[in-house]
Design an enzyme around this catalytic site. Structure first.
Site, PDB file in Angstrom:
ATOM      1  N   GLN A   1      95.729 -81.471 -39.821  1.00 34.21           N
ATOM      2  CA  GLN A   1      94.316 -81.447 -40.194  1.00 34.21           C
ATOM      3  C   GLN A   1      94.172 -81.385 -41.719  1.00 34.21           C
ATOM      4  OE1 GLN A   1      91.754 -78.637 -37.978  1.00 34.21           O
ATOM      5  NE2 GLN A   1      91.420 -77.696 -39.969  1.00 34.21           N
TER       6      GLN A   1
ATOM      7  N   SER B   1      91.399 -79.081 -46.522  1.00 30.34           N
ATOM      8  CA  SER B   1      91.433 -78.391 -47.822  1.00 30.34           C
ATOM      9  C   SER B   1      92.011 -79.273 -48.923  1.00 30.34           C
ATOM     10  CB  SER B   1      92.286 -77.124 -47.725  1.00 30.34           C
ATOM     11  OG  SER B   1      91.819 -76.305 -46.692  1.00 30.34           O
TER      12      SER B   1
ATOM     13  N   GLU C   1      88.966 -74.231 -33.685  1.00 34.55           N
ATOM     14  CA  GLU C   1      90.162 -73.639 -34.301  1.00 34.55           C
ATOM     15  C   GLU C   1      90.121 -72.110 -34.287  1.00 34.55           C
ATOM     16  OE1 GLU C   1      90.783 -74.926 -38.360  1.00 34.55           O
ATOM     17  OE2 GLU C   1      92.508 -73.604 -38.615  1.00 34.55           O
TER      18      GLU C   1
ATOM     19  N   GLU D   1      85.881 -63.594 -46.081  1.00 34.44           N
ATOM     20  CA  GLU D   1      84.524 -63.537 -46.657  1.00 34.44           C
ATOM     21  C   GLU D   1      83.668 -64.666 -46.087  1.00 34.44           C
ATOM     22  OE1 GLU D   1      87.325 -63.419 -48.246  1.00 34.44           O
ATOM     23  OE2 GLU D   1      87.335 -61.735 -49.646  1.00 34.44           O
TER      24      GLU D   1
HETATM   25  C1  LIG Z   1      98.778 -70.436 -43.454  1.00 32.62           C
HETATM   26  C2  LIG Z   1      97.678 -71.385 -43.849  1.00 32.62           C
HETATM   27  C3  LIG Z   1      97.497 -72.557 -43.131  1.00 32.62           C
HETATM   28  C4  LIG Z   1      96.501 -73.461 -43.502  1.00 32.62           C
HETATM   29  N1  LIG Z   1      96.399 -74.652 -42.830  1.00 32.62           N
HETATM   30  C5  LIG Z   1      95.483 -75.563 -43.222  1.00 32.62           C
HETATM   31  C6  LIG Z   1      95.406 -76.835 -42.584  1.00 32.62           C
HETATM   32  O1  LIG Z   1      96.173 -77.127 -41.655  1.00 32.62           O
HETATM   33  N2  LIG Z   1      94.491 -77.715 -43.028  1.00 32.62           N
HETATM   34  C7  LIG Z   1      93.635 -77.443 -44.043  1.00 32.62           C
HETATM   35  O2  LIG Z   1      92.803 -78.280 -44.356  1.00 32.62           O
HETATM   36  N3  LIG Z   1      93.680 -76.240 -44.682  1.00 32.62           N
HETATM   37  C8  LIG Z   1      94.592 -75.303 -44.288  1.00 32.62           C
HETATM   38  N4  LIG Z   1      94.665 -74.084 -44.937  1.00 32.62           N
HETATM   39  C9  LIG Z   1      93.780 -73.831 -46.069  1.00 32.62           C
HETATM   40  C10 LIG Z   1      92.687 -72.800 -45.786  1.00 32.62           C
HETATM   41  O3  LIG Z   1      91.684 -73.344 -44.968  1.00 32.62           O
HETATM   42  C11 LIG Z   1      92.141 -72.375 -47.151  1.00 32.62           C
HETATM   43  O4  LIG Z   1      93.190 -71.705 -47.834  1.00 32.62           O
HETATM   44  C12 LIG Z   1      90.954 -71.450 -47.033  1.00 32.62           C
HETATM   45  O5  LIG Z   1      89.839 -72.156 -46.528  1.00 32.62           O
HETATM   46  C13 LIG Z   1      90.585 -70.810 -48.383  1.00 32.62           C
HETATM   47  O6  LIG Z   1      90.462 -71.814 -49.358  1.00 32.62           O
HETATM   48  P1  LIG Z   1      91.230 -71.684 -50.753  1.00 32.62           P
HETATM   49  O7  LIG Z   1      92.674 -71.432 -50.471  1.00 32.62           O
HETATM   50  O8  LIG Z   1      90.887 -72.879 -51.568  1.00 32.62           O
HETATM   51  O9  LIG Z   1      90.668 -70.374 -51.432  1.00 32.62           O
HETATM   52  P2  LIG Z   1      89.283 -70.228 -52.210  1.00 32.62           P
HETATM   53  O10 LIG Z   1      88.223 -70.995 -51.519  1.00 32.62           O
HETATM   54  O11 LIG Z   1      89.535 -70.522 -53.637  1.00 32.62           O
HETATM   55  O12 LIG Z   1      89.003 -68.699 -52.017  1.00 32.62           O
HETATM   56  C14 LIG Z   1      89.697 -67.703 -52.775  1.00 32.62           C
HETATM   57  C15 LIG Z   1      89.058 -66.358 -52.476  1.00 32.62           C
HETATM   58  O13 LIG Z   1      87.677 -66.372 -52.894  1.00 32.62           O
HETATM   59  C16 LIG Z   1      86.840 -65.969 -51.802  1.00 32.62           C
HETATM   60  N5  LIG Z   1      85.581 -66.715 -51.810  1.00 32.62           N
HETATM   61  C17 LIG Z   1      85.425 -68.046 -51.989  1.00 32.62           C
HETATM   62  N6  LIG Z   1      84.130 -68.387 -51.859  1.00 32.62           N
HETATM   63  C18 LIG Z   1      83.444 -67.239 -51.600  1.00 32.62           C
HETATM   64  C19 LIG Z   1      82.071 -66.942 -51.354  1.00 32.62           C
HETATM   65  N7  LIG Z   1      81.139 -67.880 -51.335  1.00 32.62           N
HETATM   66  N8  LIG Z   1      81.739 -65.643 -51.127  1.00 32.62           N
HETATM   67  C20 LIG Z   1      82.666 -64.661 -51.114  1.00 32.62           C
HETATM   68  N9  LIG Z   1      83.999 -64.904 -51.344  1.00 32.62           N
HETATM   69  C21 LIG Z   1      84.376 -66.175 -51.574  1.00 32.62           C
HETATM   70  C22 LIG Z   1      87.611 -66.321 -50.551  1.00 32.62           C
HETATM   71  O14 LIG Z   1      87.165 -65.566 -49.474  1.00 32.62           O
HETATM   72  C23 LIG Z   1      89.044 -66.007 -50.967  1.00 32.62           C
HETATM   73  O15 LIG Z   1      89.314 -64.644 -50.788  1.00 32.62           O
HETATM   74  C24 LIG Z   1      95.648 -73.167 -44.594  1.00 32.62           C
HETATM   75  C25 LIG Z   1      95.813 -71.961 -45.304  1.00 32.62           C
HETATM   76  C26 LIG Z   1      96.817 -71.082 -44.960  1.00 32.62           C
HETATM   77  C27 LIG Z   1      96.985 -69.822 -45.738  1.00 32.62           C
END
Ligand SMILES: Cc1cc2nc3c(=O)[nH]c(=O)nc-3n(C[C@H](O)[C@H](O)[C@H](O)COP(=O)(O)OP(=O)(O)OC[C@H]3O[C@@H](n4cnc5c(N)ncnc54)[C@H](O)[C@@H]3O)c2cc1C
Length: 381
Positions: free
Chosen positions: A128, A131, A245, A368
């Site tokens: 998928q 991100s 999911e 969050e």
């Molecule tokens: C083990 C694992 C498997 C994954 N598998 C997939 C996959 O198969 N496909 C895929 O597409 N993605 C995948 N992901 C990605 C995952 O969906 C993202 O890591 C997640 O959505 C957070 O996005 P980010 O890492 O960009 O963090 P960010 O969006 O940068 O967030 C960083 C921090 O800021 C906080 N934050 C951000 N916005 C807000 C807000 N509006 N209010 C309050 N707090 C906020 C978040 O809660 C977090 O604590 C995976 C991640 C992990 C760890």
């Protein structure tokens, strides 16, 4: 929702248990399997084929598409059993429960007929690609572009944290098809094989065991017939995919095993009574998470809005994983943190759980973000 399990549920769980027990001897010979923490992304290709051959993939789909016409509650109850036996389920979850269920709901009939029976047989797997480096929690910021050119799209962009992309056959992609529309209304979902020219997958090891991937797309040509849902109507598809999911019943199965084994180990050491209050509190939290997950599955069965319920289920499971990891390592001491050794406490699973649980409040949407979904869609705030 009626929470009494029917005799059919009991029989289904017994069948799933017998199937999973049959796979254990093969798995136990695999050192990688022992090192798998909760929520990790190990090699699940062989298990996916075995699950497909035995009719466990696509349970909720109609029989003519390779399914069994069962409910999401049935599937969640089976997944708990598979999780309890630590079956590596990454490709099963992505291909069937997340992407596959969204394809069943949104793909055009020809695309559904082409893909779903092969997924159900365990012969076609998906990852998928949502991100991106600049779009995680704020998924609507995604920058991957899909430009329509006659009967195809030309897609360029960069996906990150893509679970199982190194092992999957196809990718389910979110891309921007109209940069001039408001952000949420210019996104579409496309599917294509990962060996399409222009796609490069790079994998990297992660804290909890297994790998995550980056996927680079450089002018990748995807037939327009592989669009899922409507052009620029992808946001709805993405949100529904996340609802599927976030019913993480399999993870609760794994946590139930950890809790049972923890209690057994402490009893054998004569220390269970001193830990009783903590163990009971964990068990209560586990039951609450199970009920939330079954409630979300029930709403999916009724085709009612499930976003808030699945966010609650996901958040409860993720928080429990972290609490159980902390309590189990505290109660077992250093012995509990030895990794992947059959003779270690709990077969060495606690060490990998401690590391993998860190990601449980990030993967599938950060804690969050789940709270925001619950506040807005559940409480109407
Ligand atoms: C083990 C694992 C498997 C994954 N598998 C997939 C996959 O198969 N496909 C895929 O597409 N993605 C995948 N992901 C990605 C995952 O969906 C993202 O890591 C997640 O959505 C957070 O996005 P980010 O890492 O960009 O963090 P960010 O969006 O940068 O967030 C960083 C921090 O800021 C906080 N934050 C951000 N916005 C807000 C807000 N509006 N209010 C309050 N707090 C906020 C978040 O809660 C977090 O604590 C995976 C991640 C992990 C760890």
């Amino acid at each position: 929702m009626d929470l009494r399990f029917s005799p059919e549920h009991v029989t289904l769980r017994e069948e799933a248990d017998a199937f999973a027990r049959g796979l254990r001897p093969t798995l136990e010979h695999d050192p990688e399997w022992r090192r798998q923490g909760m929520l990790s992304d190990g090699d699940s290709r062989e298990i996916t084929r075995a699950l497909g051959a035995a009719g466990w993939i696509g349970m909720t789909w109609p029989i003519e598409l390779g399914g069994r016409g069962l409910t999401h509650v049935d599937a969640a109850l089976v997944e708990e059993v598979f999780g309890y036996h630590w079956l590596p389920l990454s490709l099963y979850l992505l291909s069937y429960k997340t992407v596959g269920c969204a394809l069943e709901r949104f793909a055009a009939p020809e695309l559904r007929e082409r893909l779903l029976p092969a997924i159900a047989r365990g012969e076609l797997t998906f990852c998928q690609g949502f991100s991106e480096p600049g779009a995680g929690s704020d998924l609507a910021a995604l920058a991957t572009r899909a430009v329509r050119d006659g009967d195809r799209y030309v897609v360029s962009g960069h996906k990150i944290w893509t679970s199982s992309a190194w092992a999957a056959d196809w990718i389910y992609l979110a891309a921007r098809t109209d940069p001039d529309r408001p952000r949420h209304r210019g996104i579409s979902v496309l599917v294509c094989p990962l060996d399409t020219p222009g796609i490069e997958v790079r994998r990297f090891p992660v804290l909890g065991g297994g790998y995550l991937c980056e996927v680079f797309l450089d002018e990748v040509e995807i037939p327009a017939s592989q669009l899922v849902g409507e052009e620029n109507g992808g946001w709805r598809v993405l949100m529904a995919t996340l609802d599927f999911e976030r019913v993480t019943a399999e993870k609760l199965g794994g946590l139930a095993w950890v809790l049972d084994e923890l209690e057994r180990t402490l009893e054998a050491q004569g220390r269970a009574e001193r830990a009783r209050e903590r163990l009971d509190s964990l068990r209560g939290q586990l039951e609450a998470a199970r009920l939330l997950s079954l409630r979300a599955a029930d709403l999916l069965d009724r085709a009612e809005p499930a976003s808030a319920a699945s966010a609650m289920a996901k958040l409860a499971g993720a928080r429990l994983a972290q609490r159980l990891a902390a309590e189990a390592s505290g109660l077992l001491g250093l012995d509990g943190l030895v990794d992947g050794e059959p003779d270690a406490s709990l077969g060495g699973r606690v060490g990998s759980l401690v590391r993998a649980a860190v990601a449980s409040t990030v993967s599938g949407g950060a804690a969050e973000i789940q709270q925001i979904v619950i506040a807005r869609r559940g409480l109407g705030l």
